[in-house]
Motif scaffolding. Structure first.
Motif, short mmCIF file in Angstrom:
data_model
loop_
_atom_site.label_atom_id
_atom_site.label_comp_id
_atom_site.label_asym_id
_atom_site.label_seq_id
_atom_site.Cartn_x
_atom_site.Cartn_y
_atom_site.Cartn_z
N UNK A 1 72.71 5.08 53.18
CA UNK A 1 71.64 4.67 54.02
C UNK A 1 70.86 3.71 53.26
N UNK A 2 70.27 2.72 54.04
CA UNK A 2 69.74 1.46 53.45
C UNK A 2 68.21 1.43 54.03
N UNK A 3 67.11 1.65 53.19
CA UNK A 3 65.74 1.43 53.70
C UNK A 3 65.31 0.00 53.47
N UNK A 4 64.68 -0.44 54.52
CA UNK A 4 64.03 -1.82 54.44
C UNK A 4 62.87 -1.94 53.21
N UNK A 5 62.49 -3.17 53.05
CA UNK A 5 61.61 -3.23 52.01
C UNK A 5 60.17 -2.86 52.75
N UNK A 6 60.20 -3.12 53.87
CA UNK A 6 58.75 -2.56 54.62
C UNK A 6 58.55 -1.21 54.73
N UNK A 7 59.84 -0.28 54.95
CA UNK A 7 59.78 1.01 54.91
C UNK A 7 59.50 1.51 53.63
N UNK A 8 60.01 1.12 52.63
CA UNK A 8 59.99 1.26 51.23
C UNK A 8 58.47 1.19 50.72
N UNK A 9 57.93 0.31 51.16
CA UNK A 9 56.24 0.25 50.88
C UNK A 9 55.59 1.19 51.79
N UNK A 10 55.93 1.37 52.98
CA UNK A 10 55.30 2.50 53.66
C UNK A 10 55.50 3.80 53.28
N UNK A 11 56.57 4.11 52.55
CA UNK A 11 56.77 5.42 51.85
C UNK A 11 55.84 5.39 50.71
N UNK A 12 56.22 4.34 49.86
CA UNK A 12 55.04 4.29 48.67
C UNK A 12 53.75 4.54 48.94
N UNK A 13 53.27 3.64 49.70
CA UNK A 13 51.84 4.11 50.30
C UNK A 13 51.66 5.23 50.69
N UNK A 14 52.63 6.00 51.39
CA UNK A 14 52.23 7.46 51.77
C UNK A 14 51.91 8.25 50.61
N UNK A 63 56.99 9.30 47.55
CA UNK A 63 56.69 8.33 47.05
C UNK A 63 57.86 7.87 45.91
N UNK A 64 58.39 8.76 45.45
CA UNK A 64 59.63 8.42 44.43
C UNK A 64 60.54 7.50 45.21
N UNK A 65 60.86 8.29 46.54
CA UNK A 65 61.90 7.67 47.39
C UNK A 65 61.59 6.36 47.81
N UNK A 66 60.38 5.98 48.04
CA UNK A 66 59.92 4.84 48.32
C UNK A 66 60.01 3.81 47.24
N UNK A 67 59.59 4.35 46.09
CA UNK A 67 59.59 3.47 44.71
C UNK A 67 61.07 3.06 44.35
N UNK A 68 62.11 3.91 44.55
CA UNK A 68 63.41 3.60 44.29
C UNK A 68 63.88 2.62 45.57
N UNK A 69 63.47 2.77 46.62
CA UNK A 69 63.87 2.05 47.79
C UNK A 69 63.70 0.52 47.48
N UNK A 70 62.08 0.47 47.06
CA UNK A 70 61.45 -0.70 46.88
C UNK A 70 62.14 -1.50 45.67
N UNK A 71 62.45 -0.80 44.45
CA UNK A 71 63.20 -1.30 43.37
C UNK A 71 64.59 -1.89 43.89
N UNK A 72 65.19 -1.17 44.74
CA UNK A 72 66.44 -1.47 45.24
C UNK A 72 66.60 -2.76 46.07
N UNK A 73 65.49 -2.91 46.77
CA UNK A 73 65.12 -4.19 47.65
C UNK A 73 64.87 -5.53 46.94
N UNK A 74 64.62 -5.24 45.51
CA UNK A 74 64.11 -6.44 44.95
C UNK A 74 65.26 -7.34 44.32
N UNK A 75 66.27 -6.48 44.14
CA UNK A 75 67.61 -7.31 43.33
C UNK A 75 68.50 -7.96 44.50
#
Length: 75
Positions: A1-14, A63-75
């Protein structure tokens, strides 16, 4: 499953929001007159404590899921 950067930031903010909201809420509940009866905790306190702990655990996991997804979208 791929999480977009926008969703990753939302999860992190949550996750961050959970840690900003629940400790303050628990402090207010702990100091409430309805939380204690003759020096013993009431059901009101126990129920709200359980809700806060579950919310913090879920906030951490999300938050951990959001952080990992955010880091994955950076590369």
């Amino acid at each position: 499953m791929t999480i977009s950067r926008r969703v990753a930031l939302f999860l992190l903010a949550f996750g961050v929001w959970s840690y900003l909201l629940w400790p303050t809420f628990m402090r207010n509940i702990f100091n409430s007159d309805r939380s204690w009866a003759q020096g013993s905790p009431t059901a009101y306190l126990i129920v709200h404590l359980v809700i806060a702990v579950v919310s913090l655990v879920l906030g951490t996991v999300i938050g951990v899921i959001g952080w990992k997804a955010y880091r994955a979208t950076r590369s």
